[in-house]
Design an enzyme around this catalytic site. Structure first.
Site, PDB file in Angstrom:
ATOM      1  N   TYR A  62       0.851  -1.196   0.000  1.00  0.00           N
ATOM      2  CA  TYR A  62       0.000   0.000   0.000  1.00  0.00           C
ATOM      3  C   TYR A  62       0.888   1.248   0.000  1.00  0.00           C
ATOM      4  CZ  TYR A  62      -3.847  -3.125   1.424  1.00  0.00           C
ATOM      5  OH  TYR A  62      -4.792  -4.135   1.510  1.00  0.00           O
ATOM      6  N   LYS A 220     -22.694   7.751  -0.287  1.00  0.00           N
ATOM      7  CA  LYS A 220     -22.239   9.092  -0.685  1.00  0.00           C
ATOM      8  C   LYS A 220     -21.833   9.195  -2.152  1.00  0.00           C
ATOM      9  CE  LYS A 220     -20.861  10.627   3.885  1.00  0.00           C
ATOM     10  NZ  LYS A 220     -19.771  11.116   4.752  1.00  0.00           N
TER      11      LYS A 220
END
Length: 333
Positions: A62, A220
Protein backbone atom coordinates in the site's frame (compact mmCIF):
# COMPACT_ATOMS: atom_id res chain seq x y z
CA UNK A 1 -10.94 8.01 24.77
CA UNK A 2 -12.14 4.53 23.94
CA UNK A 3 -15.84 3.90 23.44
CA UNK A 4 -17.75 1.11 25.13
CA UNK A 5 -19.97 0.65 22.07
CA UNK A 6 -17.32 -1.08 20.00
CA UNK A 7 -17.83 -4.84 19.96
CA UNK A 8 -14.77 -7.08 20.19
CA UNK A 9 -13.94 -10.66 19.35
CA UNK A 10 -10.98 -13.05 19.45
CA UNK A 11 -8.80 -13.30 16.36
CA UNK A 12 -9.64 -16.86 15.35
CA UNK A 13 -8.21 -19.43 17.76
CA UNK A 14 -5.73 -16.95 19.28
CA UNK A 15 -6.03 -15.03 22.55
CA UNK A 16 -5.74 -11.70 20.67
CA UNK A 17 -8.71 -9.40 21.28
CA UNK A 18 -9.70 -7.25 18.29
CA UNK A 19 -12.46 -4.79 17.52
CA UNK A 20 -15.17 -6.09 15.17
CA UNK A 21 -14.41 -3.14 12.90
CA UNK A 22 -10.82 -2.99 11.63
CA UNK A 23 -9.40 0.16 10.06
CA UNK A 24 -8.39 -0.58 6.47
CA UNK A 25 -5.48 1.57 5.27
CA UNK A 26 -5.13 0.82 1.55
CA UNK A 27 -6.30 4.32 0.59
CA UNK A 28 -4.03 5.86 3.24
CA UNK A 29 -1.02 4.74 1.18
CA UNK A 30 -2.32 6.86 -1.70
CA UNK A 31 -1.50 4.25 -4.36
CA UNK A 32 -4.51 3.34 -6.54
CA UNK A 33 -6.65 5.86 -4.66
CA UNK A 34 -5.55 9.07 -6.36
CA UNK A 35 -3.10 10.10 -3.62
CA UNK A 36 -3.69 11.11 -0.02
CA UNK A 37 -2.76 13.74 2.57
CA UNK A 38 -0.31 12.41 5.18
CA UNK A 39 -1.47 14.63 8.05
CA UNK A 40 -5.12 13.71 7.36
CA UNK A 41 -4.18 10.03 7.24
CA UNK A 42 -2.37 10.12 10.58
CA UNK A 43 -5.34 11.98 12.07
CA UNK A 44 -7.65 9.28 10.68
CA UNK A 45 -5.69 6.44 12.28
CA UNK A 46 -5.65 8.26 15.61
CA UNK A 47 -9.38 9.00 15.34
CA UNK A 48 -9.99 5.27 14.84
CA UNK A 49 -7.95 4.43 17.94
CA UNK A 50 -9.80 7.11 19.91
CA UNK A 51 -13.14 5.59 18.83
CA UNK A 52 -12.11 2.20 20.21
CA UNK A 53 -11.02 0.58 16.96
CA UNK A 54 -8.03 -1.40 18.20
CA UNK A 55 -7.38 -3.30 14.97
CA UNK A 56 -5.48 -1.75 12.01
CA UNK A 57 -4.83 -3.58 8.75
CA UNK A 58 -2.22 -2.46 6.24
CA UNK A 59 0.16 -4.02 3.71
CA UNK A 60 3.69 -3.43 2.51
CA UNK A 61 2.45 -2.77 -1.03
CA UNK A 62 0.00 0.00 0.00
CA UNK A 63 1.79 3.10 -1.25
CA UNK A 64 4.93 0.92 -1.54
CA UNK A 65 5.64 1.13 2.19
CA UNK A 66 4.00 4.50 2.75
CA UNK A 67 0.84 3.20 4.42
CA UNK A 68 2.87 1.14 6.91
CA UNK A 69 5.05 4.16 7.69
CA UNK A 70 2.00 6.33 8.39
CA UNK A 71 0.49 3.64 10.63
CA UNK A 72 3.78 3.50 12.54
CA UNK A 73 3.87 7.28 12.96
CA UNK A 74 0.21 7.39 14.01
CA UNK A 75 0.12 4.79 16.78
CA UNK A 76 3.57 5.60 18.20
CA UNK A 77 3.20 8.11 20.99
CA UNK A 78 -0.60 8.00 20.76
CA UNK A 79 -1.34 4.66 22.44
CA UNK A 80 0.70 1.97 24.17
CA UNK A 81 1.83 -0.85 21.88
CA UNK A 82 -0.39 -3.39 23.65
CA UNK A 83 -3.47 -1.22 22.94
CA UNK A 84 -3.27 -1.66 19.16
CA UNK A 85 -3.37 -4.82 17.05
CA UNK A 86 -1.26 -4.34 13.93
CA UNK A 87 -1.92 -6.50 10.87
CA UNK A 88 0.04 -6.27 7.66
CA UNK A 89 0.54 -8.31 4.51
CA UNK A 90 3.48 -9.53 2.45
CA UNK A 91 4.15 -11.40 -0.77
CA UNK A 92 3.81 -8.69 -3.40
CA UNK A 93 6.78 -6.95 -4.99
CA UNK A 94 6.87 -3.67 -6.89
CA UNK A 95 9.24 -2.19 -9.43
CA UNK A 96 10.44 1.41 -9.77
CA UNK A 97 7.76 2.06 -12.38
CA UNK A 98 5.00 0.86 -10.02
CA UNK A 99 4.37 -2.58 -11.53
CA UNK A 100 3.16 -5.03 -8.87
CA UNK A 101 3.57 -8.82 -9.07
CA UNK A 102 3.29 -11.71 -6.63
CA UNK A 103 6.42 -12.92 -4.84
CA UNK A 104 6.18 -15.33 -1.91
CA UNK A 105 9.73 -16.66 -2.04
CA UNK A 106 11.52 -17.24 1.27
CA UNK A 107 14.00 -14.48 0.47
CA UNK A 108 11.25 -11.96 -0.28
CA UNK A 109 9.22 -12.74 2.85
CA UNK A 110 12.24 -12.58 5.16
CA UNK A 111 13.17 -9.20 3.71
CA UNK A 112 9.60 -7.91 3.93
CA UNK A 113 9.07 -8.78 7.59
CA UNK A 114 12.10 -6.73 8.64
CA UNK A 115 11.09 -3.81 6.42
CA UNK A 116 7.54 -3.88 7.81
CA UNK A 117 8.73 -4.03 11.43
CA UNK A 118 10.86 -0.96 10.82
CA UNK A 119 8.12 1.03 9.08
CA UNK A 120 5.52 0.10 11.70
CA UNK A 121 7.97 1.05 14.49
CA UNK A 122 7.47 -2.19 16.39
CA UNK A 123 9.44 -5.32 17.24
CA UNK A 124 6.52 -7.69 16.51
CA UNK A 125 3.50 -7.81 14.19
CA UNK A 126 0.27 -9.16 15.65
CA UNK A 127 -1.11 -10.65 12.42
CA UNK A 128 1.12 -11.30 9.41
CA UNK A 129 -0.70 -12.27 6.22
CA UNK A 130 0.24 -13.54 2.77
CA UNK A 131 -1.42 -11.02 0.45
CA UNK A 132 -2.00 -13.28 -2.59
CA UNK A 133 -0.92 -16.88 -3.33
CA UNK A 134 2.09 -17.05 -5.62
CA UNK A 135 1.68 -19.71 -8.35
CA UNK A 136 5.47 -19.90 -8.76
CA UNK A 137 6.16 -20.86 -5.12
CA UNK A 138 4.73 -23.99 -3.43
CA UNK A 139 2.23 -22.96 -0.76
CA UNK A 140 3.95 -25.32 1.68
CA UNK A 141 7.21 -23.40 1.27
CA UNK A 142 5.47 -20.10 2.03
CA UNK A 143 3.77 -21.65 5.06
CA UNK A 144 7.11 -22.93 6.36
CA UNK A 145 8.55 -19.40 6.32
CA UNK A 146 5.52 -18.06 8.17
CA UNK A 147 5.75 -20.83 10.78
CA UNK A 148 9.37 -19.82 11.35
CA UNK A 149 8.40 -16.18 11.87
CA UNK A 150 5.75 -17.25 14.39
CA UNK A 151 8.26 -19.41 16.28
CA UNK A 152 10.79 -16.54 16.32
CA UNK A 153 8.29 -14.16 17.99
CA UNK A 154 8.38 -11.64 15.14
CA UNK A 155 4.67 -12.31 14.57
CA UNK A 156 1.85 -13.44 16.88
CA UNK A 157 -0.58 -14.90 14.34
CA UNK A 158 -0.63 -16.04 10.72
CA UNK A 159 -3.16 -15.09 8.08
CA UNK A 160 -3.71 -15.46 4.36
CA UNK A 161 -5.62 -13.23 1.96
CA UNK A 162 -7.35 -14.20 -1.30
CA UNK A 163 -6.79 -17.95 -0.70
CA UNK A 164 -9.33 -20.64 -1.54
CA UNK A 165 -10.05 -23.65 0.73
CA UNK A 166 -7.72 -26.00 -1.16
CA UNK A 167 -4.86 -23.50 -0.81
CA UNK A 168 -5.64 -23.04 2.90
CA UNK A 169 -5.61 -26.83 3.39
CA UNK A 170 -2.12 -27.00 1.89
CA UNK A 171 -0.97 -24.08 4.04
CA UNK A 172 -2.40 -25.64 7.22
CA UNK A 173 -0.57 -28.91 6.53
CA UNK A 174 2.67 -27.06 7.37
CA UNK A 175 1.81 -24.08 9.59
CA UNK A 176 -0.93 -22.83 11.93
CA UNK A 177 -3.46 -20.53 10.28
CA UNK A 178 -5.52 -18.03 12.24
CA UNK A 179 -7.31 -15.86 9.69
CA UNK A 180 -8.31 -15.40 6.08
CA UNK A 181 -8.93 -12.06 4.37
CA UNK A 182 -11.25 -12.24 1.34
CA UNK A 183 -13.32 -9.56 -0.40
CA UNK A 184 -16.80 -9.64 1.15
CA UNK A 185 -19.71 -7.22 1.20
CA UNK A 186 -23.39 -7.01 0.35
CA UNK A 187 -22.55 -6.93 -3.36
CA UNK A 188 -19.63 -9.41 -3.39
CA UNK A 189 -20.75 -12.56 -1.62
CA UNK A 190 -18.80 -15.23 -3.49
CA UNK A 191 -17.13 -16.54 -0.30
CA UNK A 192 -20.50 -17.72 1.05
CA UNK A 193 -20.05 -20.78 -1.20
CA UNK A 194 -16.65 -21.90 0.04
CA UNK A 195 -14.29 -19.66 2.03
CA UNK A 196 -16.75 -18.59 4.74
CA UNK A 197 -17.94 -22.12 5.63
CA UNK A 198 -14.33 -23.35 5.52
CA UNK A 199 -13.19 -20.60 7.88
CA UNK A 200 -16.05 -21.29 10.29
CA UNK A 201 -15.36 -25.03 10.23
CA UNK A 202 -11.66 -24.52 11.04
CA UNK A 203 -11.93 -21.65 13.52
CA UNK A 204 -10.36 -19.00 11.29
CA UNK A 205 -11.19 -15.34 11.70
CA UNK A 206 -12.62 -13.77 8.53
CA UNK A 207 -11.33 -10.27 7.82
CA UNK A 208 -13.72 -8.94 5.20
CA UNK A 209 -12.00 -6.43 2.95
CA UNK A 210 -14.07 -4.10 0.80
CA UNK A 211 -16.89 -4.17 3.38
CA UNK A 212 -18.10 -0.83 1.98
CA UNK A 213 -17.31 -1.98 -1.60
CA UNK A 214 -14.80 0.77 -2.41
CA UNK A 215 -17.20 3.46 -1.21
CA UNK A 216 -20.19 2.19 -3.16
CA UNK A 217 -22.02 1.25 0.07
CA UNK A 218 -21.14 4.51 1.84
CA UNK A 219 -24.32 6.15 0.51
CA UNK A 220 -22.24 9.09 -0.69
CA UNK A 221 -21.57 8.13 -4.31
CA UNK A 222 -23.11 10.43 -6.91
CA UNK A 223 -24.55 9.58 -10.34
CA UNK A 224 -21.41 10.91 -12.04
CA UNK A 225 -18.45 10.38 -9.70
CA UNK A 226 -15.01 11.75 -10.48
CA UNK A 227 -11.93 9.74 -9.58
CA UNK A 228 -8.51 11.39 -9.43
CA UNK A 229 -5.19 10.11 -10.76
CA UNK A 230 -4.70 6.35 -10.42
CA UNK A 231 -7.93 5.68 -8.45
CA UNK A 232 -8.71 1.97 -8.87
CA UNK A 233 -12.43 2.67 -9.20
CA UNK A 234 -11.77 3.86 -12.74
CA UNK A 235 -11.18 0.18 -13.58
CA UNK A 236 -13.88 -1.34 -11.38
CA UNK A 237 -16.71 -2.72 -13.57
CA UNK A 238 -19.24 -1.76 -10.89
CA UNK A 239 -18.54 1.93 -11.52
CA UNK A 240 -19.18 1.70 -15.28
CA UNK A 241 -22.48 2.10 -17.13
CA UNK A 242 -24.92 0.46 -17.25
CA UNK A 243 -24.02 -1.54 -14.13
CA UNK A 244 -23.29 1.54 -12.00
CA UNK A 245 -26.91 2.74 -12.26
CA UNK A 246 -28.18 -0.61 -10.97
CA UNK A 247 -25.73 -0.58 -8.06
CA UNK A 248 -26.73 2.97 -7.10
CA UNK A 249 -30.39 1.92 -7.28
CA UNK A 250 -29.65 -0.97 -4.91
CA UNK A 251 -27.83 1.40 -2.53
CA UNK A 252 -30.86 3.73 -2.47
CA UNK A 253 -33.23 0.84 -1.71
CA UNK A 254 -30.95 -0.54 0.99
CA UNK A 255 -30.64 2.92 2.52
CA UNK A 256 -34.44 3.26 2.63
CA UNK A 257 -34.69 -0.19 4.26
CA UNK A 258 -32.06 0.73 6.87
CA UNK A 259 -33.72 4.07 7.66
CA UNK A 260 -37.18 2.57 8.04
CA UNK A 261 -36.18 -0.53 9.98
CA UNK A 262 -33.24 0.64 12.10
CA UNK A 263 -32.97 4.44 11.81
CA UNK A 264 -29.54 3.88 10.30
CA UNK A 265 -28.02 4.49 6.87
CA UNK A 266 -26.81 2.08 4.20
CA UNK A 267 -23.21 2.45 5.44
CA UNK A 268 -24.04 1.14 8.91
CA UNK A 269 -26.28 -1.54 7.40
CA UNK A 270 -23.49 -2.79 5.13
CA UNK A 271 -20.95 -3.03 7.94
CA UNK A 272 -23.44 -4.59 10.37
CA UNK A 273 -24.34 -7.18 7.73
CA UNK A 274 -20.67 -8.24 7.44
CA UNK A 275 -20.33 -8.56 11.23
CA UNK A 276 -23.57 -10.54 11.51
CA UNK A 277 -22.25 -12.93 8.84
CA UNK A 278 -19.49 -13.82 11.32
CA UNK A 279 -16.72 -11.63 9.91
CA UNK A 280 -14.61 -8.69 11.04
CA UNK A 281 -15.38 -5.70 8.81
CA UNK A 282 -12.54 -3.67 7.30
CA UNK A 283 -13.62 -0.04 7.19
CA UNK A 284 -11.40 1.91 4.81
CA UNK A 285 -10.87 5.60 5.56
CA UNK A 286 -8.36 8.39 4.95
CA UNK A 287 -10.23 11.35 6.51
CA UNK A 288 -11.26 11.39 10.20
CA UNK A 289 -14.87 12.33 9.39
CA UNK A 290 -15.25 9.10 7.40
CA UNK A 291 -15.29 7.35 10.78
CA UNK A 292 -18.00 9.52 12.32
CA UNK A 293 -20.65 6.77 12.03
CA UNK A 294 -18.61 3.85 13.38
CA UNK A 295 -20.50 3.88 16.69
CA UNK A 296 -23.80 3.48 14.82
CA UNK A 297 -22.80 -0.02 13.70
CA UNK A 298 -23.01 -1.39 17.24
CA UNK A 299 -25.78 -2.10 19.72
CA UNK A 300 -28.17 -3.76 17.25
CA UNK A 301 -28.15 -6.68 14.82
CA UNK A 302 -29.89 -8.13 11.80
CA UNK A 303 -32.31 -11.03 12.13
CA UNK A 304 -32.40 -13.84 9.60
CA UNK A 305 -35.55 -12.28 8.15
CA UNK A 306 -33.74 -8.95 7.80
CA UNK A 307 -30.87 -10.62 5.96
CA UNK A 308 -33.32 -12.41 3.65
CA UNK A 309 -35.00 -9.10 2.84
CA UNK A 310 -31.63 -7.47 2.13
CA UNK A 311 -30.66 -10.34 -0.19
CA UNK A 312 -33.99 -10.00 -2.01
CA UNK A 313 -33.38 -6.28 -2.60
CA UNK A 314 -29.87 -6.89 -3.94
CA UNK A 315 -30.85 -9.85 -6.13
CA UNK A 316 -33.85 -8.08 -7.62
CA UNK A 317 -32.01 -4.83 -8.36
CA UNK A 318 -28.65 -6.07 -9.63
CA UNK A 319 -29.35 -8.44 -12.50
CA UNK A 320 -25.81 -8.42 -13.91
CA UNK A 321 -23.55 -8.67 -10.84
CA UNK A 322 -19.78 -8.58 -11.12
CA UNK A 323 -17.18 -9.65 -8.56
CA UNK A 324 -13.89 -8.12 -7.38
CA UNK A 325 -11.71 -10.20 -9.74
CA UNK A 326 -10.31 -7.12 -11.47
CA UNK A 327 -8.13 -6.37 -8.42
CA UNK A 328 -5.95 -9.50 -8.67
CA UNK A 329 -2.25 -8.71 -9.32
CA UNK A 330 -0.44 -10.83 -11.92
CA UNK A 331 2.16 -13.52 -11.27
CA UNK A 332 5.81 -12.86 -12.06
CA UNK A 333 6.85 -13.65 -15.62
Amino acid sequence: MSSLRIETTKLGATDIDVSQVCLGTWAIGGWLWGGSDDSQCIATIRAALDQGITFIDTAAVYGFGHSESLVGQAWKGHVARDKVVLATKAGLQWSDDGKVTRNCTRERLLQEIDDSLQRLQTDYIDLYQIHWPDPLVPIEETAEVMAGLLASGKIRAIGVSNYNPEQMDRFRSVAPLHSVQPPYNLFERQIDADVRPYAQQHGLAILAYGAICRGLLSGKMTAEPTFEGDDIRQYDPKFKAPRYTAYLDAVAKLDAFAQERFQRGVLELAVRWVIDQGAIALWGARHPQQLDRVQQVFGWSLSEADRDEIAAIVNATITDPVGPEFMAPPARK
